[in-house]
Design an enzyme around this catalytic site. Structure first.
Site, PDB file in Angstrom:
ATOM      1  N   GLY A 135      49.183 -55.881  33.910  1.00  0.00           N
ATOM      2  CA  GLY A 135      47.726 -55.967  33.803  1.00  0.00           C
ATOM      3  C   GLY A 135      47.289 -57.358  33.386  1.00  0.00           C
ATOM      4  O   GLY A 135      48.019 -58.332  33.552  1.00  0.00           O
ATOM      5  N   HIS A 193      58.885 -58.769  34.953  1.00  0.00           N
ATOM      6  CA  HIS A 193      57.694 -57.943  35.205  1.00  0.00           C
ATOM      7  C   HIS A 193      56.462 -58.631  34.608  1.00  0.00           C
ATOM      8  O   HIS A 193      56.579 -59.544  33.807  1.00  0.00           O
ATOM      9  CB  HIS A 193      57.883 -56.558  34.577  1.00  0.00           C
ATOM     10  CG  HIS A 193      58.767 -55.673  35.410  1.00  0.00           C
ATOM     11  ND1 HIS A 193      58.278 -54.665  36.190  1.00  0.00           N
ATOM     12  CD2 HIS A 193      60.103 -55.696  35.612  1.00  0.00           C
ATOM     13  CE1 HIS A 193      59.275 -54.083  36.830  1.00  0.00           C
ATOM     14  NE2 HIS A 193      60.405 -54.691  36.494  1.00  0.00           N
ATOM     15  N   GLY A 194      55.282 -58.151  35.020  1.00  0.00           N
ATOM     16  CA  GLY A 194      54.037 -58.646  34.413  1.00  0.00           C
ATOM     17  C   GLY A 194      53.684 -60.056  34.831  1.00  0.00           C
ATOM     18  O   GLY A 194      53.281 -60.884  34.006  1.00  0.00           O
ATOM     19  N   ASP A 213      58.462 -49.361  43.051  1.00  0.00           N
ATOM     20  CA  ASP A 213      58.324 -49.937  41.712  1.00  0.00           C
ATOM     21  C   ASP A 213      58.090 -48.847  40.661  1.00  0.00           C
ATOM     22  O   ASP A 213      57.316 -47.909  40.897  1.00  0.00           O
ATOM     23  CB  ASP A 213      57.123 -50.902  41.754  1.00  0.00           C
ATOM     24  CG  ASP A 213      57.165 -51.928  40.652  1.00  0.00           C
ATOM     25  OD1 ASP A 213      58.274 -52.249  40.189  1.00  0.00           O
ATOM     26  OD2 ASP A 213      56.084 -52.416  40.257  1.00  0.00           O
ATOM     27  N   HIS A 214      58.741 -48.972  39.524  1.00  0.00           N
ATOM     28  CA  HIS A 214      58.486 -48.120  38.347  1.00  0.00           C
ATOM     29  C   HIS A 214      58.361 -46.643  38.656  1.00  0.00           C
ATOM     30  O   HIS A 214      57.347 -46.006  38.339  1.00  0.00           O
ATOM     31  CB  HIS A 214      57.195 -48.556  37.633  1.00  0.00           C
ATOM     32  CG  HIS A 214      57.346 -49.830  36.872  1.00  0.00           C
ATOM     33  ND1 HIS A 214      58.032 -49.911  35.685  1.00  0.00           N
ATOM     34  CD2 HIS A 214      56.894 -51.071  37.143  1.00  0.00           C
ATOM     35  CE1 HIS A 214      58.006 -51.155  35.250  1.00  0.00           C
ATOM     36  NE2 HIS A 214      57.329 -51.889  36.123  1.00  0.00           N
ATOM     37  N   ASN A 253      57.540 -60.085  39.609  1.00  0.00           N
ATOM     38  CA  ASN A 253      56.626 -59.042  40.077  1.00  0.00           C
ATOM     39  C   ASN A 253      55.157 -59.426  39.877  1.00  0.00           C
ATOM     40  O   ASN A 253      54.761 -59.804  38.770  1.00  0.00           O
ATOM     41  CB  ASN A 253      56.868 -57.761  39.280  1.00  0.00           C
ATOM     42  CG  ASN A 253      58.168 -57.078  39.632  1.00  0.00           C
ATOM     43  OD1 ASN A 253      58.936 -57.572  40.445  1.00  0.00           O
ATOM     44  ND2 ASN A 253      58.415 -55.942  39.017  1.00  0.00           N
ATOM     45  N   VAL A 254      54.382 -59.254  40.928  1.00  0.00           N
ATOM     46  CA  VAL A 254      52.938 -59.515  40.854  1.00  0.00           C
ATOM     47  C   VAL A 254      52.202 -58.316  41.435  1.00  0.00           C
ATOM     48  O   VAL A 254      52.406 -57.963  42.592  1.00  0.00           O
ATOM     49  CB  VAL A 254      52.553 -60.768  41.671  1.00  0.00           C
ATOM     50  CG1 VAL A 254      51.042 -61.003  41.613  1.00  0.00           C
ATOM     51  CG2 VAL A 254      53.310 -61.992  41.189  1.00  0.00           C
ATOM     52  N   THR A 264      48.705 -56.847  39.584  1.00  0.00           N
ATOM     53  CA  THR A 264      47.288 -56.849  39.213  1.00  0.00           C
ATOM     54  C   THR A 264      46.498 -57.913  39.973  1.00  0.00           C
ATOM     55  O   THR A 264      45.374 -57.666  40.433  1.00  0.00           O
ATOM     56  CB  THR A 264      47.161 -57.079  37.689  1.00  0.00           C
ATOM     57  OG1 THR A 264      47.893 -56.047  37.027  1.00  0.00           O
ATOM     58  CG2 THR A 264      45.720 -57.044  37.233  1.00  0.00           C
TER      59      THR A 264
HETATM   60  P1  13P Z   1      51.242 -57.412  36.900  1.00  0.00           P
HETATM   61  O1  13P Z   1      50.376 -56.224  37.217  1.00  0.00           O
HETATM   62  O2  13P Z   1      50.967 -57.966  35.540  1.00  0.00           O
HETATM   63  O3  13P Z   1      51.165 -58.449  37.956  1.00  0.00           O
HETATM   64  O4  13P Z   1      52.749 -56.896  36.820  1.00  0.00           O
HETATM   65  C1  13P Z   1      53.363 -56.478  37.985  1.00  0.00           C
HETATM   66  C2  13P Z   1      54.630 -55.763  37.706  1.00  0.00           C
HETATM   67  O5  13P Z   1      55.397 -56.128  36.847  1.00  0.00           O
HETATM   68  C3  13P Z   1      54.938 -54.620  38.551  1.00  0.00           C
HETATM   69  O6  13P Z   1      56.116 -53.997  38.198  1.00  0.00           O
END
Ligand code: 13P
Length: 293
Positions: A182, A216-217, A82-83, A238-239, A241
Site C-alpha cells: 500500500g 514486497h511493498g 501473489d499472496h 513487487n509493485v 498499489t
Molecule cells: P505494493 O502494493 O506496495 O506495491 O506492494 C506490492 C506487493 O508486494 C505485492 O505482493
C-alpha cells in the site's frame, strides 16, 4: 515462445546485480501494458495476480490471455500468483498454467508455515517447472485480501531463514524486512537493510545464488532505497498499489476531461499508456533493461 518460470530468470538477475519487476495486474489492459513495456525495454518480466482478480477472471482465462501474449513476446514472461493463503487455490492456479505460485503461510505459526509451503512446493515441483515463493515474517499494510497492521508486522528472523528454505522447499524467498504493502504512512519507512543482507548471506553465501530473494511493498520506496535493495541481492521486486492507483486515476481523469465522449477504447488506451510509463519507470530503476537473453 517466451513462457518462463521465475527461478532461473531471478538467479540470473541476482547474480548480475539487477532485479526483475513483478507487476500486479487486475485487468487485461494492464497485462498487455506490462508485457509490451517489457518487450520495448528487452527485459524479462513477471506478471502477477492477487487472489481476487484471479478468482474474478478465473485462473484458466488469465492463463489463456497470458499464454497468448507471452508466446508472441520476444522476452521471457512469467505468470505469478501473489499472496495466496489457500492451498487448493494455489494448486488450481498451478494446474491452470501459472508459472510461479506464492503460498503465503506467514499468518500461521512457524511450523505450520513450513508445512503448508512444503505441500504447495511439492505439488508444483511434481507438475514440472512451476516455481514457488514462500514468506517468513509478515509484510505490513493491505494486499488484496490480506491486511496486517504495521505494528503487528514481524520481520523475518535470519536464524530461521535457512531452516525455512530447506524444509519448505521454496525456490524464491521473501523475508519481511520492513517494507509494506500500500501507500507508506511515513516518508522514510524503516527498512532493515542489514537483515536483508544477513539473510542473503545465509541463504546464498558469497554471491552464489540458489534461492533468489523477493522484495514486497515496492510502491512508494525512494529510488535510493530500491537501488540499495537491488545491490544487496533483491531479485524480484513487487509493485501493485502504484498500478492500481494509475488505473483508477487515469480512468477518472480521462472521463472527467472527456465527459461527452463515451468511447471505452480511448479510456483503455489512456490507461495502457499510463501503466506503460509506470512500468518503464520501475524497469529503469531496477536495471533490467536489455537483460532478456
Ligand atoms: P505494493 O502494493 O506496495 O506495491 O506492494 C506490492 C506487493 O508486494 C505485492 O505482493
Amino acid at each position: 515462445m517466451a513462457i518462463a518460470s521465475a527461478t532461473q530468470m531471478l538467479i540470473d538477475a541476482a547474480t548480475g546485480k539487477y532485479c526483475i519487476g513483478a507487476f500486479n495486474i487486475t485487468c487485461f489492459v494492464q497485462m498487455e501494458a506490462v508485457i509490451e513495456t517489457a518487450i520495448e525495454k528487452r527485459t524479462p518480466v513477471i506478471v502477477q495476480t492477487s487472489v481476487t482478480p484471479a478468482q474474478f477472471h478465473t485462473p484458466e482465462v488469465i492463463v489463456a490471455v497470458y499464454r497468448t501474449l507471452a508466446e508472441r513476446a520476444s522476452v521471457p514472461v512469467c505468470l505469478h500468483l501473489d499472496h495466496c493463503e489457500e492451498i487448493d487455490f494455489c494448486k488450481r492456479c498451478a494446474d491452470a498454467g501459472y508459472t510461479n505460485i506464492m503460498i503465503d503461510g506467514s499468518h500461521h505459526d512457524y511450523e505450520q508455515n513450513v508445512r503448508v509451503t512444503r505441500e504447495v512446493a511439492d505439488y508444483c515441483h511434481k507438475l514440472g517447472d512451476v516455481s514457488v515463493e514462500g514468506e517468513l515474517g509478515t509484510v505490513g499494510g493491505v494486499e488484496d485480501q490480506i491486511s496486517v497492521a504495521e505494528d503487528e508486522a514481524q520481520l523475518a528472523d535470519p536464524k530461521l531463514a535457512a531452516d525455512f528454505v530447506n524444509r519448505s522447499g521454496v525456490d524464491l524467498f521473501a523475508p519481511a524486512i520492513g517494507t509494506a504493502h500500500g501507500v507508506y504512512v511515513t516518508e522514510n519507512p524503516k527498512i532493515d537493510f542489514e537483515r536483508f543482507a544477513t539473510v542473503q548471506q545465509i541463504i546464498n553465501p558469497n554471491g552464489n545464488i540458489r534461492i533468489p530473494l523477493v522484495v514486497h511493498g515496492g510502491t512508494g520506496l525512494k529510488p535510493e532505497v530500491v537501488k540499495r535493495l537491488v545491490a544487496s541481492g533483491g531479485a524480484k521486486f513487487n509493485v501493485s498499489t502504484d498500478l492500481k492507483h494509475t488505473l483508477i486515476d487515469t480512468t477518472f481523469n480521462y472521463i472527467n476531461d472527456h465527459r461527452a465522449e463515451y468511447n471505452p477504447g480511448r479510456v483503455d488506451k489512456a490507461v495502457k499508456n499510463a501503466i506503460k510509463q509506470r512500468v518503464a519507470y520501475y524497469i529503469d530503476l531496477l536495471g533490467s533493461e536489455g537483460k532478456a537473453k
